[in-house]
Scaffold this active site. Structure first.
Site, PDB file in Angstrom:
ATOM      1  N   ASN A   8       0.858  -1.175   0.000  1.00 45.54           N
ATOM      2  CA  ASN A   8       0.000   0.000   0.000  1.00 45.54           C
ATOM      3  C   ASN A   8       0.902   1.235   0.000  1.00 45.54           C
ATOM      4  O   ASN A   8       1.580   1.509   0.981  1.00 45.54           O
ATOM      5  CB  ASN A   8      -0.890  -0.044   1.253  1.00 45.54           C
ATOM      6  CG  ASN A   8      -1.741   1.193   1.417  1.00 45.54           C
ATOM      7  OD1 ASN A   8      -1.784   2.059   0.544  1.00 45.54           O
ATOM      8  ND2 ASN A   8      -2.429   1.286   2.556  1.00 45.54           N
ATOM      9  N   LYS A  10       0.052   4.313   0.071  1.00 47.61           N
ATOM     10  CA  LYS A  10      -0.514   5.470   0.787  1.00 47.61           C
ATOM     11  C   LYS A  10      -0.264   6.728  -0.051  1.00 47.61           C
ATOM     12  O   LYS A  10      -0.496   6.696  -1.255  1.00 47.61           O
ATOM     13  CB  LYS A  10       0.055   5.544   2.201  1.00 47.61           C
ATOM     14  CG  LYS A  10      -0.110   4.199   2.931  1.00 47.61           C
ATOM     15  CD  LYS A  10       0.208   4.246   4.375  1.00 47.61           C
ATOM     16  CE  LYS A  10      -0.020   2.883   4.998  1.00 47.61           C
ATOM     17  NZ  LYS A  10       0.163   2.856   6.435  1.00 47.61           N
ATOM     18  N   HIS A  92      -9.602   0.990   5.390  1.00 48.00           N
ATOM     19  CA  HIS A  92      -8.253   1.165   5.944  1.00 48.00           C
ATOM     20  C   HIS A  92      -8.311   2.088   7.164  1.00 48.00           C
ATOM     21  O   HIS A  92      -9.063   3.063   7.187  1.00 48.00           O
ATOM     22  CB  HIS A  92      -7.302   1.743   4.885  1.00 48.00           C
ATOM     23  CG  HIS A  92      -5.873   1.663   5.338  1.00 48.00           C
ATOM     24  ND1 HIS A  92      -5.317   2.587   6.185  1.00 48.00           N
ATOM     25  CD2 HIS A  92      -4.916   0.736   5.106  1.00 48.00           C
ATOM     26  CE1 HIS A  92      -4.065   2.230   6.442  1.00 48.00           C
ATOM     27  NE2 HIS A  92      -3.797   1.110   5.800  1.00 48.00           N
ATOM     28  N   GLU A 161      -5.217  -5.275  10.597  1.00 44.74           N
ATOM     29  CA  GLU A 161      -4.141  -4.309  10.800  1.00 44.74           C
ATOM     30  C   GLU A 161      -4.414  -3.544  12.098  1.00 44.74           C
ATOM     31  O   GLU A 161      -5.205  -2.581  12.096  1.00 44.74           O
ATOM     32  CB  GLU A 161      -4.083  -3.291   9.654  1.00 44.74           C
ATOM     33  CG  GLU A 161      -3.833  -3.885   8.288  1.00 44.74           C
ATOM     34  CD  GLU A 161      -3.301  -2.830   7.313  1.00 44.74           C
ATOM     35  OE1 GLU A 161      -2.161  -2.975   6.875  1.00 44.74           O
ATOM     36  OE2 GLU A 161      -4.025  -1.864   7.013  1.00 44.74           O
ATOM     37  N   GLY A 167       2.587   1.975  10.932  1.00 40.43           N
ATOM     38  CA  GLY A 167       3.553   3.072  10.808  1.00 40.43           C
ATOM     39  C   GLY A 167       4.282   3.407  12.094  1.00 40.43           C
ATOM     40  O   GLY A 167       4.901   4.463  12.211  1.00 40.43           O
ATOM     41  N   SER A 197       3.512  -2.464  10.403  1.00 46.65           N
ATOM     42  CA  SER A 197       4.968  -2.513  10.614  1.00 46.65           C
ATOM     43  C   SER A 197       5.621  -3.828  10.175  1.00 46.65           C
ATOM     44  O   SER A 197       6.555  -4.299  10.819  1.00 46.65           O
ATOM     45  CB  SER A 197       5.311  -2.190  12.069  1.00 46.65           C
ATOM     46  OG  SER A 197       4.932  -0.856  12.356  1.00 46.65           O
TER      47      SER A 197
HETATM   48  P1  13P Z   1       2.999   0.141   7.781  1.00 47.00           P
HETATM   49  O1  13P Z   1       3.530  -1.106   7.120  1.00 47.00           O
HETATM   50  O2  13P Z   1       3.727   1.392   7.339  1.00 47.00           O
HETATM   51  O3  13P Z   1       2.919  -0.016   9.261  1.00 47.00           O
HETATM   52  O4  13P Z   1       1.509   0.323   7.252  1.00 47.00           O
HETATM   53  C1  13P Z   1       0.658  -0.767   7.260  1.00 47.00           C
HETATM   54  C2  13P Z   1      -0.543  -0.414   6.488  1.00 47.00           C
HETATM   55  O5  13P Z   1      -1.301   0.457   6.864  1.00 47.00           O
HETATM   56  C3  13P Z   1      -0.779  -1.127   5.226  1.00 47.00           C
HETATM   57  O6  13P Z   1      -2.045  -0.864   4.724  1.00 47.00           O
END
Ligand code: 13P
Length: 241
Positions: A8, A10, A92, A161, A167, A197
């Site tokens: 992802n 983002k 999400h 998640e 993050g 993470s």
């Molecule tokens: P991170 O891998 O940066 O923690 O994000 C996970 C996420 O939100 C994937 O959709």
């Protein structure tokens, strides 16, 4: 079972760097004969008609539940059809918590994209306050996020998640993932991903958990060499089984 690897983006990468990333991943997948399902979710501005292997899907991180119309700032299926996009992330945590997307709209999106036969990666996860209350509260919270969602939909993938792990560099323990995925699996038959993470140095132990069908990765996957490393681990995991 083949492990699923999803990246992802983002709000990261440009059109140019997305193209390089997608083409680089495709080249690697072809060279190594990787058969795992791979998903890449670029920004909406970086969508394109990529000519890539069948097991790589490009998805959209968000869209409005319409074909077209007057919804300033949003995109619908008419715009996605132009690029052959048939995969979407719904629910999400960043959309739920930062962008305050209400559950009602999430359910509406789910129903709409389901009726349009999209592959849906539906995300759920508890915030830190709920985690502190213990396992019973976590499960109750996750189940509440599944309410109104047709769990029998054949094109569904669920992603667990935990909000506090996204993050932050904090990862749920193998024991917690195993327990939570185990409970979720009593309710759902679709593949179940873990996200939060996931990095090159912890992906192997996460993918080794039986109830983890794959990973949804943010920051740890944005550098192509890291995502390639993750795909290698995912492929190794298949061979080992
Ligand atoms: P991170 O891998 O940066 O923690 O994000 C996970 C996420 O939100 C994937 O959709």
């Amino acid at each position: 079972m083949k492990k699923i690897l999803a990246s992802n983006f983002k709000t990261n990468h440009t059109r140019a760097s997305t193209k390089g990333f997608v083409e680089g991943i495709d080249k690697f997948v072809k060279q190594e004969g990787i058969t795992n399902d791979i998903f890449i979710f670029p920004t909406a501005t970086s969508l394109d008609c990529f000519e890539i292997s069948d097991n790589i899907s490009i998805g959209v991180q968000n869209a409005y539940p319409v074909s077209d119309g007057s919804f300033t700032g949003e995109i619908g299926t008419a715009q996605l059809d132009e690029f052959g996009i048939k995969t979407i992330l719904i629910g999400h945590s960043e959309r739920r918590h930062i962008l305050k997307e209400p559950n009602e709209l999430i359910v509406k999106k789910y129903d709409f994209f389901k009726s349009n036969n999209y592959k849906i990666i539906y995300c759920i996860g508890e915030p830190y306050e709920v985690k502190l209350e213990g396992m019973e509260s976590i499960i109750e919270y996750l189940f509440s996020q599944l309410e109104g969602i047709d769990l029998t939909y054949k094109n569904l993938i669920v992603a667990y998640e935990p909000v506090w792990a996204i993050g932050t560099g904090k990862v749920a323990t193998v024991e917690d993932i195993n327990e939570i995925h185990g409970v979720l699996k009593q309710k759902i038959t679709s593949p179940l991903l873990y996200g939060g993470s996931v990095k090159t140095d912890n992906i192997e132990e996460i993918l080794n958990i039986d109830s983890v069908d794959g990973v949804l990765v943010g920051s740890g996957s944005w550098k192509i060499e890291n995502f390639i490393e993750m795909i290698k681990v995912g492929a190794k995991n298949v061979i080992k089984r």
